[in-house]
Write an enzyme that holds these catalytic residues in place. Structure first.
Site, PDB file in Angstrom:
ATOM      1  N   GLY A 105       8.699   2.076   2.104  1.00  0.00           N
ATOM      2  CA  GLY A 105       8.280   3.467   2.255  1.00  0.00           C
ATOM      3  C   GLY A 105       8.061   3.852   3.709  1.00  0.00           C
ATOM      4  CG  ASP A 106       5.259   1.687   5.815  1.00  0.00           C
ATOM      5  OD1 ASP A 106       4.619   2.619   5.289  1.00  0.00           O
ATOM      6  OD2 ASP A 106       4.915   0.495   5.746  1.00  0.00           O
TER       7      ASP A 106
END
Length: 304
Positions: A248-249
């Site tokens: 997600g990052d």
């Protein structure tokens, strides 16, 4: 300049154990240590796609030195705020099932909080600030709101990647992007989703409540991008899944690194999908080579 803020960084200690037996002696088959923390992950991926950033946040002790030295080797700019206690260590235990044991994080004093706010107050109107992840238990409630207020006073765009009250309270401040996954979005609005269609009204609500763009990641169903002019869905790239940590990052890094260059949310979304998928297919964060291999496979279609 893109600034990433990680309030509770970590060393992620990845441990592989075959046939884990609780209450017994187990021997590792492999282990390695990586710098952890959502904003730090964003900075590391930004470097891979040739977007410069400066990593901010709290670091302390020998564990903090490990992280700062690692980022220096990767030629990532940093301006961390020193704290008196050690940065935490998170254990990622990989066996038949994946188990995580996360540290609490250091106690951060009022003076140290003020020092970070002073550093953040130097941002300019054409910068973007990425606020990511959990906060140490010692931080006063609403500290994210204090940081957002500094950013807004400088007329700087910001992205926030967190959940719960911190996310809801940030929406009226018009973040450039928010990125809950489908489970976090359901929890945020106290609902359940059975289909992708169920998600759409609540993704739109994020924009109604103030966000300029929203990405909802849906694991095996790809991701959705909500913009003021339409809703878009990505395809799902196919490779063996190796790593869920940091995907997600990496998606946020792909988005913000591209958006900062061309102001095009659709193209930024494509790069977000490529970066997030590349990390999911890697033991550590994605390499530049794999990101560049995958970008040609990303297909984005407008669905509304």
């Amino acid at each position: 300049m893109i600034y990433t803020v990680t309030l509770n960084p970590s060393i992620d200690y990845i441990v592989h154990v075959d046939d884990l037996k609780l209450g017994d002696l187990n021997r590792m088959t492999a282990d390695f240590k990586l710098p952890g923390g959502k904003g730090i992950n964003v900075s590391r991926i930004l470097k891979r796609i040739n977007a410069e950033s400066t990593a901010l946040g709290f670091l302390g002790g020998f564990t903090g030195t490990f992280i700062s030295d690692w980022l220096t080797r990767e030629k990532i700019q940093t301006n961390f705020t020193p704290v008196g206690e050690d940065t935490r260590i998170n254990i990622k235990l990989k066996s038949d099932e994946e188990t995580e044991i996360n540290g609490l994080g250091p106690t951060v004093s009022n003076e140290e909080m003020q020092n970070l706010k002073q550093i953040l107050s130097t941002v300019q109107a054409d910068d973007i600030v990425v606020l990511s992840g959990s906060t140490p238990a010692s931080l006063r409630k609403g500290f994210y709101e204090e940081l957002i207020q500094i950013v807004k006073e400088k007329k700087t765009d910001f992205i926030i990647d967190t959940t719960g009250a911190d996310l809801l309270n940030a929406l009226p401040q018009e973040p450039l992007l928010v990125k809950p996954n489908n489970h976090e979005l359901a929890e945020l609005f106290n609902v359940e989703f059975q289909t992708i269609e169920d998600i759409l009204p609540f993704g739109e609500r994020l924009l109604t409540n103030g966000a300029k763009h929203a990405i909802i990641s849906m694991a095996g169903d790809g991701a959705l991008l909500f913009t003021p002019t339409g809703i878009y869905q990505s395809n799902v790239l196919k490779r063996p899944l190796k790593n869920s940590v940091g995907a997600g990052d990496s998606m946020i890094a792909g988005f913000v690194g591209t958006f900062a260059k061309n102001n095009d949310p659709i193209e930024a979304f494509k790069w977000g999908i490529a970066c997030g998928s590349a990390t999911a297919f890697s033991d550590d964060l994605a390499t530049a080579d794999l990101i560049n291999e995958l970008i040609s496979e990303v297909v984005v279609e407008q669905i509304r």
